[in-house]
Design a protein around this motif. Structure first.
Motif, PDB file in Angstrom:
ATOM      1  N   ASN A  27       4.149 -15.910  87.242  1.00  0.00           N
ATOM      2  CA  ASN A  27       3.955 -16.012  85.804  1.00  0.00           C
ATOM      3  C   ASN A  27       3.950 -17.491  85.431  1.00  0.00           C
ATOM      4  O   ASN A  27       4.968 -18.167  85.543  1.00  0.00           O
ATOM      5  CB  ASN A  27       5.087 -15.284  85.073  1.00  0.00           C
ATOM      6  N   SER A  29       3.678 -18.909  82.562  1.00  0.00           N
ATOM      7  CA  SER A  29       4.099 -19.273  81.208  1.00  0.00           C
ATOM      8  C   SER A  29       5.337 -20.161  81.199  1.00  0.00           C
ATOM      9  O   SER A  29       5.544 -20.924  80.261  1.00  0.00           O
ATOM     10  CB  SER A  29       4.352 -18.011  80.380  1.00  0.00           C
ATOM     11  N   ARG A  30       6.164 -20.078  82.244  1.00  0.00           N
ATOM     12  CA  ARG A  30       7.382 -20.885  82.270  1.00  0.00           C
ATOM     13  C   ARG A  30       7.343 -21.945  83.359  1.00  0.00           C
ATOM     14  O   ARG A  30       8.337 -22.644  83.573  1.00  0.00           O
ATOM     15  CB  ARG A  30       8.592 -19.980  82.474  1.00  0.00           C
ATOM     16  N   SER A  68      -5.554 -26.748  78.985  1.00  0.00           N
ATOM     17  CA  SER A  68      -5.025 -25.645  78.192  1.00  0.00           C
ATOM     18  C   SER A  68      -4.473 -24.566  79.109  1.00  0.00           C
ATOM     19  O   SER A  68      -4.871 -24.457  80.268  1.00  0.00           O
ATOM     20  CB  SER A  68      -6.108 -25.063  77.280  1.00  0.00           C
ATOM     21  N   ARG A  69      -3.569 -23.804  78.568  1.00  0.00           N
ATOM     22  CA  ARG A  69      -2.945 -22.715  79.332  1.00  0.00           C
ATOM     23  C   ARG A  69      -3.062 -21.439  78.517  1.00  0.00           C
ATOM     24  O   ARG A  69      -2.709 -21.420  77.339  1.00  0.00           O
ATOM     25  CB  ARG A  69      -1.485 -23.047  79.617  1.00  0.00           C
ATOM     26  N   ASP A  70      -3.558 -20.388  79.139  1.00  0.00           N
ATOM     27  CA  ASP A  70      -3.683 -19.082  78.509  1.00  0.00           C
ATOM     28  C   ASP A  70      -2.675 -18.167  79.167  1.00  0.00           C
ATOM     29  O   ASP A  70      -2.940 -17.590  80.232  1.00  0.00           O
ATOM     30  CB  ASP A  70      -5.121 -18.555  78.657  1.00  0.00           C
ATOM     31  N   ASN A  71      -1.515 -18.032  78.534  1.00  0.00           N
ATOM     32  CA  ASN A  71      -0.456 -17.235  79.152  1.00  0.00           C
ATOM     33  C   ASN A  71      -0.819 -15.751  79.244  1.00  0.00           C
ATOM     34  O   ASN A  71      -0.413 -15.074  80.186  1.00  0.00           O
ATOM     35  CB  ASN A  71       0.850 -17.413  78.369  1.00  0.00           C
ATOM     36  N   ALA A  72      -1.588 -15.275  78.286  1.00  0.00           N
ATOM     37  CA  ALA A  72      -1.971 -13.861  78.305  1.00  0.00           C
ATOM     38  C   ALA A  72      -2.839 -13.539  79.517  1.00  0.00           C
ATOM     39  O   ALA A  72      -2.750 -12.452  80.091  1.00  0.00           O
ATOM     40  CB  ALA A  72      -2.702 -13.506  77.018  1.00  0.00           C
ATOM     41  N   ASN A  74      -2.812 -15.546  82.202  1.00  0.00           N
ATOM     42  CA  ASN A  74      -2.206 -16.216  83.359  1.00  0.00           C
ATOM     43  C   ASN A  74      -3.177 -17.213  83.994  1.00  0.00           C
ATOM     44  O   ASN A  74      -3.336 -17.266  85.221  1.00  0.00           O
ATOM     45  CB  ASN A  74      -1.741 -15.189  84.400  1.00  0.00           C
ATOM     46  N   TRP A  97       7.060 -23.814  90.554  1.00  0.00           N
ATOM     47  CA  TRP A  97       8.126 -22.894  90.115  1.00  0.00           C
ATOM     48  C   TRP A  97       9.020 -22.667  91.315  1.00  0.00           C
ATOM     49  O   TRP A  97       8.791 -21.783  92.131  1.00  0.00           O
ATOM     50  CB  TRP A  97       7.527 -21.588  89.598  1.00  0.00           C
TER      51      TRP A  97
END
Length: 112
Positions: A27, A29-30, A68-72, A74, A97
């Protein structure tokens, strides 16, 4: 964990390309995420990254590249405008991570 880049290719100076990197098994997002590039005969260099401390760009791409980052989805993206011949190289996305994960790279060639 797999990172799959896409969007590279041949473009004329002044043109644009958009790179994407789809992550699976992690993931994003973090995580700290970003892009490196490696020109022929040169060391790999950081292009841009987002981490806990914020977002930063290499001086050579500031004002031309947008990360840019699209978390939805991934996915991370790199919009590259006003490309120059010195932007030529293999572009790698990475995710940090606990350890570093790398994509296989996508070739960007800026030439007339």
């Amino acid at each position: 964990v797999q990172l799959m880049e896409s969007g590279g290719g041949l473009v004329q100076p002044g043109g644009s390309l958009r790179l994407s990197c789809a992550a699976s098994g992690i993931n994003i997002s973090r995580a700290a995420v970003g892009w490196y590039r490696q020109a022929p005969g040169k060391q790999r260099e950081l292009v841009t990254q987002i981490n806990l401390y914020g977002e930063n760009y290499a001086d050579s791409v500031k004002g031309r590249f947008t990360f840019s980052r699209d978390n939805a989805k991934n996915t991370v993206n790199l919009q590259m405008n006003s490309l120059k011949s010195e932007d030529t190289g293999v572009y790698y996305c990475f995710v940090q991570w606990g350890k570093d994960y790398w994509g296989q790279g996508t070739q960007v060639t800026v030439s007339s």
